[in-house]
Scaffold this motif. Structure first.
Motif, short mmCIF file in Angstrom:
data_model
loop_
_atom_site.label_atom_id
_atom_site.label_comp_id
_atom_site.label_asym_id
_atom_site.label_seq_id
_atom_site.Cartn_x
_atom_site.Cartn_y
_atom_site.Cartn_z
N VAL A 1 -2.24 -0.35 -7.61
CA VAL A 1 -2.29 0.83 -8.48
C VAL A 1 -3.64 1.54 -8.35
O VAL A 1 -3.71 2.76 -8.34
CB VAL A 1 -2.03 0.43 -9.95
CG1 VAL A 1 -2.16 1.65 -10.87
CG2 VAL A 1 -0.64 -0.19 -10.10
N VAL A 2 -4.71 0.76 -8.23
CA VAL A 2 -6.03 1.35 -8.06
C VAL A 2 -6.09 2.18 -6.78
O VAL A 2 -6.58 3.31 -6.77
CB VAL A 2 -7.13 0.26 -8.03
CG1 VAL A 2 -8.47 0.85 -7.59
CG2 VAL A 2 -7.27 -0.37 -9.41
N GLU A 3 -5.55 1.63 -5.71
CA GLU A 3 -5.61 2.29 -4.40
C GLU A 3 -4.70 3.51 -4.33
O GLU A 3 -5.05 4.52 -3.69
CB GLU A 3 -5.23 1.30 -3.31
CG GLU A 3 -5.30 1.89 -1.91
CD GLU A 3 -4.90 0.88 -0.83
OE1 GLU A 3 -4.68 1.30 0.31
OE2 GLU A 3 -4.83 -0.33 -1.14
N THR A 4 -3.53 3.44 -4.97
CA THR A 4 -2.54 4.50 -4.81
C THR A 4 -2.56 5.54 -5.93
O THR A 4 -2.04 6.65 -5.76
CB THR A 4 -1.12 3.92 -4.73
OG1 THR A 4 -0.85 3.16 -5.93
CG2 THR A 4 -0.98 3.01 -3.52
N VAL A 5 -3.16 5.21 -7.08
CA VAL A 5 -3.16 6.15 -8.20
C VAL A 5 -4.57 6.46 -8.69
O VAL A 5 -5.00 7.62 -8.71
CB VAL A 5 -2.30 5.62 -9.38
CG1 VAL A 5 -2.27 6.66 -10.50
CG2 VAL A 5 -0.90 5.29 -8.93
N VAL A 6 -5.31 5.43 -9.09
CA VAL A 6 -6.59 5.65 -9.76
C VAL A 6 -7.59 6.36 -8.84
O VAL A 6 -8.16 7.40 -9.20
CB VAL A 6 -7.18 4.32 -10.27
CG1 VAL A 6 -8.54 4.58 -10.94
CG2 VAL A 6 -6.23 3.66 -11.27
#
Length: 306
Positions: free
Chosen positions: A212-217
């Protein structure tokens, strides 16, 4: 070639017929002898900036979000206006007893309510942004502990939205909402932009999820920095700094990153460099942690089992 003409009656751009479009295509170099080909490529800073601002806005997303005719104006509405109007009417009704004591009759109160502008939910001139109820960010039938955690931490709400929308969709809507306000001067855009920023940067628990960090945040944070770089200073002062929202959410994000182990410190360093353009100072995580501890202290919320 996209050819449209201005209609004075409707004050809108309307499509021309195929014959005129083909004629324009065949004689496109004769439209204006002083025009030249638009420069693209790495050496054109303006074009590169535009790509950074629009890279996730797809034709599919535009079809889903924009009104059916594909155009909008400063008057185009959204569900956020419905929320605001419902809140105004609710407040008026709650104040009815106090207003009655001040001599306002029931008929006068009803006339005040009826005078409030209403939005037409069936209207086609509306943005269809993904609904984000940032205040209701906890699961149904949440326990007291979940209510406490997810009222502040938006991680549950973010994961819930990611079940129906892709990471690309969220980033695309973030880019589109920004352009709706910056270029289109429609304030429905700023409301959706703020909610996405709060949703993503206000999610603490997901910072432990590398995917999630890599793809959104990180993409949303980098997009935010790209947006700031093209913002006129007066736009930042009058729109983005309104209610101190951006400063508060950025401080919350820095604190969340600090408490999660500082894995995004390089990104925050880049953010600090961009913020210097507007004389913004972003406190260090340790400073924010100390401040939070001082503010809570003995008044920190307690969860008890009943």
């Amino acid at each position: 070639v996209v050819a449209k003409r201005w209609c004075q009656e409707t004050e809108d751009l309307v499509a021309v017929n195929e014959e005129d479009t083909e004629r324009i295509r065949q004689n496109i170099r004769d439209l204006d002898k002083g025009l030249g080909a638009y420069q693209t490529g790495e050496n054109n800073q303006t074009y590169t900036q535009w790509q950074q601002l629009t890279c996730k806005i797809t034709p599919k997303l535009l079809h889903e979000v924009l009104p059916p005719h594909g155009c909008f104006s400063s008057a185009t509405g959204s569900a956020y206006e419905d929320e605001e109007m419902a809140a105004v009417l609710k407040k008026l009704k709650q104040q009815a007893p106090a207003m009655a004591e001040q001599g306002v009759s029931a008929a006068d109160l009803q006339s005040i309510i009826d005078a409030e502008p209403t939005t037409d939910c069936a209207s086609t001139d509306r943005f269809n942004f993904t609904p984000i109820n940032i205040r209701h960010s906890f699961p149904p039938h949440a326990t007291p502990d979940e209510l406490r955690r997810f009222s502040k931490d938006k991680s549950w709400l973010l994961r819930s939205i990611l079940q129906s929308r892709t990471c690309e969709d969220i980033l695309g809507e973030f880019q589109l909402a920004f352009l709706v306000i910056l270029v289109g001067q429609n304030f429905c855009g700023i409301e959706h932009w703020k909610r996405i920023l709060h949703l993503v940067l206000g999610s603490a628990e997901v910072l432990g999820d590398a995917r999630v960090v890599e793809t959104v945040v990180v993409p949303v944070l980098r997009c935010f920095m790209s947006q700031l770089r093209v913002c006129p200073h007066e736009f930042v002062a009058s729109v983005l700094e309104q209610d101190n929202f951006v400063a508060e959410i950025l401080q919350e994000f820095v604190l969340n990153v600090y408490e999660s182990g500082g894995g995004l410190d390089p990104e925050i360093a880049r953010l600090r460099a961009v913020l210097k353009m507007f004389d913004w100072v972003l406190p260090e995580g340790q400073q924010l942690q100390t401040k939070a501890d001082e503010e809570e202290g003995e008044y920190a919320p307690q969860v008890v089992d009943l």
